[in-house]
Write a protein that holds these residues in place. Structure first.
Motif, mmCIF file in Angstrom:
data_model
loop_
_atom_site.group_PDB
_atom_site.id
_atom_site.type_symbol
_atom_site.label_atom_id
_atom_site.label_comp_id
_atom_site.label_asym_id
_atom_site.label_seq_id
_atom_site.Cartn_x
_atom_site.Cartn_y
_atom_site.Cartn_z
ATOM 1 N N GLN A 56 17.579 -11.000 0.114
ATOM 2 C CA GLN A 56 17.511 -10.280 -1.153
ATOM 3 C C GLN A 56 17.264 -11.298 -2.242
ATOM 4 O O GLN A 56 18.005 -12.263 -2.375
ATOM 5 N N THR A 74 17.226 -14.693 -12.210
ATOM 6 C CA THR A 74 18.386 -14.791 -13.088
ATOM 7 C C THR A 74 17.966 -15.076 -14.522
ATOM 8 O O THR A 74 18.794 -15.187 -15.388
ATOM 9 N N GLU A 76 14.542 -11.762 -19.921
ATOM 10 C CA GLU A 76 13.274 -11.032 -20.008
ATOM 11 C C GLU A 76 12.171 -11.859 -20.668
ATOM 12 O O GLU A 76 11.069 -11.978 -20.135
ATOM 13 N N ILE A 134 9.108 -8.489 -10.080
ATOM 14 C CA ILE A 134 10.236 -7.564 -10.037
ATOM 15 C C ILE A 134 10.814 -7.449 -11.438
ATOM 16 O O ILE A 134 10.956 -8.450 -12.130
ATOM 17 N N PRO A 135 11.191 -6.243 -11.827
ATOM 18 C CA PRO A 135 11.896 -6.107 -13.090
ATOM 19 C C PRO A 135 13.174 -6.941 -13.039
ATOM 20 O O PRO A 135 13.802 -7.033 -11.982
ATOM 21 N N ASN A 163 16.733 -8.284 -12.889
ATOM 22 C CA ASN A 163 17.952 -7.694 -12.327
ATOM 23 C C ASN A 163 17.742 -6.710 -11.191
ATOM 24 O O ASN A 163 18.678 -6.090 -10.724
ATOM 25 N N LYS A 164 16.495 -6.546 -10.747
ATOM 26 C CA LYS A 164 16.305 -5.707 -9.583
ATOM 27 C C LYS A 164 16.037 -6.602 -8.380
ATOM 28 O O LYS A 164 15.480 -7.678 -8.504
ATOM 29 N N LYS A 165 16.457 -6.132 -7.230
ATOM 30 C CA LYS A 165 16.310 -6.975 -6.051
ATOM 31 C C LYS A 165 15.039 -6.659 -5.288
ATOM 32 O O LYS A 165 14.531 -5.557 -5.358
ATOM 33 N N ILE A 166 14.564 -7.643 -4.552
ATOM 34 C CA ILE A 166 13.333 -7.471 -3.797
ATOM 35 C C ILE A 166 13.513 -8.204 -2.469
ATOM 36 O O ILE A 166 14.342 -9.093 -2.362
ATOM 37 N N GLU A 167 12.750 -7.813 -1.470
ATOM 38 C CA GLU A 167 12.911 -8.441 -0.165
ATOM 39 C C GLU A 167 11.701 -9.271 0.237
ATOM 40 O O GLU A 167 10.613 -9.106 -0.310
ATOM 41 N N TYR A 222 16.425 -12.096 -6.306
ATOM 42 C CA TYR A 222 16.336 -11.611 -7.682
ATOM 43 C C TYR A 222 16.315 -12.761 -8.665
ATOM 44 O O TYR A 222 16.686 -13.880 -8.365
ATOM 45 N N GLU A 250 8.282 -7.547 0.932
ATOM 46 C CA GLU A 250 7.632 -7.082 -0.292
ATOM 47 C C GLU A 250 6.991 -8.240 -1.048
ATOM 48 O O GLU A 250 5.856 -8.141 -1.520
#
Length: 401
Positions: free
Chosen positions: A378, A382, A385, A318-319, A321-325, A380, A328
């Motif tokens: 959710q 922390t 990059e 995941i990029p 700061n983007k959330k994923i479930e 994400y 997925e």
DNA sequence: AGGTATTCACATGAAACTATTCTCTGAGTTAGG
DNA sequence: TAACTCAGAGAATAGTTTCATGTGAATACCTGT
């Protein structure tokens, strides 16, 4: 950093290049300081409870509670050290044995603990092969060799108990009944304040004869602790103003962990030294924190089992700061498994693994309900990059993709 | 509008299964007497 | 003959799977105004 550095500067730098340290040991984890700020009460309490050994009487068992880095171990070791000094001055036979139950390989089963205890009393115990009660006998023998008082310090007993059950504690508390010449007292140290709640009541009453509670330090207290250590560790004037304040503020943010604060200061000083700085600046604290965090994450990552790594790798896609479930993640995870030649686990298990990664602080996961569209976690990241890319590289090696 | 019922997409639990690690026993080996 | 070593049986543990049940709130569906 160009060749244009003036000679004067060069000499200046050269002269100052002598270490910023006087005694770096004072910042290391296992250092027992001679001055322990803000713990006088606990020291008195522990000393008071253990003092009867000097009169050859059996002291009560003690139990110390408190979160990590609140000075439990330091206080106990300090008192014991002083106690040993007085004892030998007075010719009182006293032995102490310290076991840290956290260290996996050494002490996480009943057998290993007892074997370790017997070993530190000078018995030679094979690492496997003997029945447990045989080892008990060896241990008893070792203690009962001569008339003496033995203090058993069990650091982080909570770990021991949830790995191996409280039977060991029960046996240890009753050990005095089987000894003829000598006597044993226990000092238990626990990070978990609720530790006693789910323990055999028989053990509870005898182990918890006396209790000492260690509160977390606040920022000001941390600062004084750091000052004390800094005096020993650094040459004068090495610390820029505000460094200790910043350091203690950072550590106080997380329940006042003194070990954390000292670590932070040590790493900061190492950063400063590497940069050839003559002083430790507040910026170094920031860099140190970043480095500690990075090392921690990398360390945890490589020590995870392959399956956890695969799940983590899936989440890393995941990029930032983007959330994923969960769903997925599971799809991605299956892809990674086939690439890495692992047999994929069920979603049930992956769900647990995600929970574990959350506990480890590698990711942040929160259970939310999306109403009509179900309920899920959710997830994400922390981390920054560049740490994220670093992790991907690391996992590439680990998983071989 | 307000209230209730559905429904989704997993979370969370419990029990059962497996592979690995520990513990322990007894046969075989060694060494000292 | 006592002490030691070591293989293998059996027990304990950790890691998973299977099956079952639970959950919170956005939506769908009523109900009466």
């Amino acid at each position: 950093m160009t060749g244009q550095l003036g000679l004067a500067d060069f000499f200046e730098e050269f002269l100052n290049k002598q270490s910023i340290f006087i005694d770096k040991k004072a910042l290391q984890q296992n250092y027992t300081p001679q001055v322990i700020p803000h713990r006088q009460n606990q020291i008195n309490q522990v000393a008071g409870i253990l003092a009867p050994v000097l009169r050859k009487e059996k002291p009560s068992n003690i139990f110390c509670y408190g979160k990590t880095g609140t000075g439990k171990t330091v206080v106990v070791q300090y008192v014991i050290q002083k106690l040993l000094e007085s004892a030998s001055a007075r010719n009182v036979p006293l032995k102490t044995v310290y076991v840290n139950c956290k260290l996996k390989k050494i002490a996480d089963t009943e057998y290993r603990i007892i074997a370790e205890l017997a070993r530190s009393l000078g018995k030679d115990v094979p690492s496997t092969g003997l029945p447990t009660d045989e080892v008990y006998n060896l241990f008893l023998e070792a203690i009962d060799e001569k008339e003496q008082t033995v203090l058993l310090v069990l650091d982080e007993v909570d770990r021991l108990v949830d790995r191996a059950g409280d039977e060991i504690l029960y046996n240890l508390t009753r050990i005095n009944g089987q000894l003829k010449k000598s006597q044993v007292s226990l000092v238990g140290i626990s990070n978990d304040v609720r530790f006693m709640d789910n323990i055999d009541p028989r053990v509870k009453s005898s182990l918890g004869e006396e209790e000492t509670i260690f509160h977390p330090y606040n920022a000001m207290e941390l600062k004084e602790i750091l000052e004390e250590r800094a005096k020993l560790a650094f040459r004068p004037d090495v610390l820029e103003g505000g460094v200790l304040e910043k350091c203690s503020a950072y550590a106080a943010r997380e329940h006042g962990d003194a070990r954390r604060a000292i670590d932070l200061l040590r790493v900061a000083s190492e950063v400063a030294e590497r940069e050839n700085a003559t002083k430790i600046l507040p910026e170094h604290i920031d860099k140190a924190e970043e480095r500690i965090e990075r090392d921690r994450v990398l360390e945890i990552t490589v020590t995870q089992p392959k399956q956890s790594q695969a799940v983590f790798r899936a989440i890393l896609d995941i990029p930032v700061n983007k959330k994923i479930e969960t769903g997925e993640v599971y799809e991605k995870y299956k892809g990674i498994c086939s690439a890495a030649g692992l047999t994929p686990l069920t979603q049930r298990r992956v769900s647990d693994l995600i929970g574990e990664l959350d506990m480890l602080g590698l990711i942040t996961a929160k259970v939310i309900s999306k109403g009509r569209y179900g309920r899920t976690r959710q997830i994400y990241m922390t981390v920054s990059e560049d740490l994220s890319t670093k992790l991907k590289d690391k996992l590439k090696e680990e998983l071989g993709i």
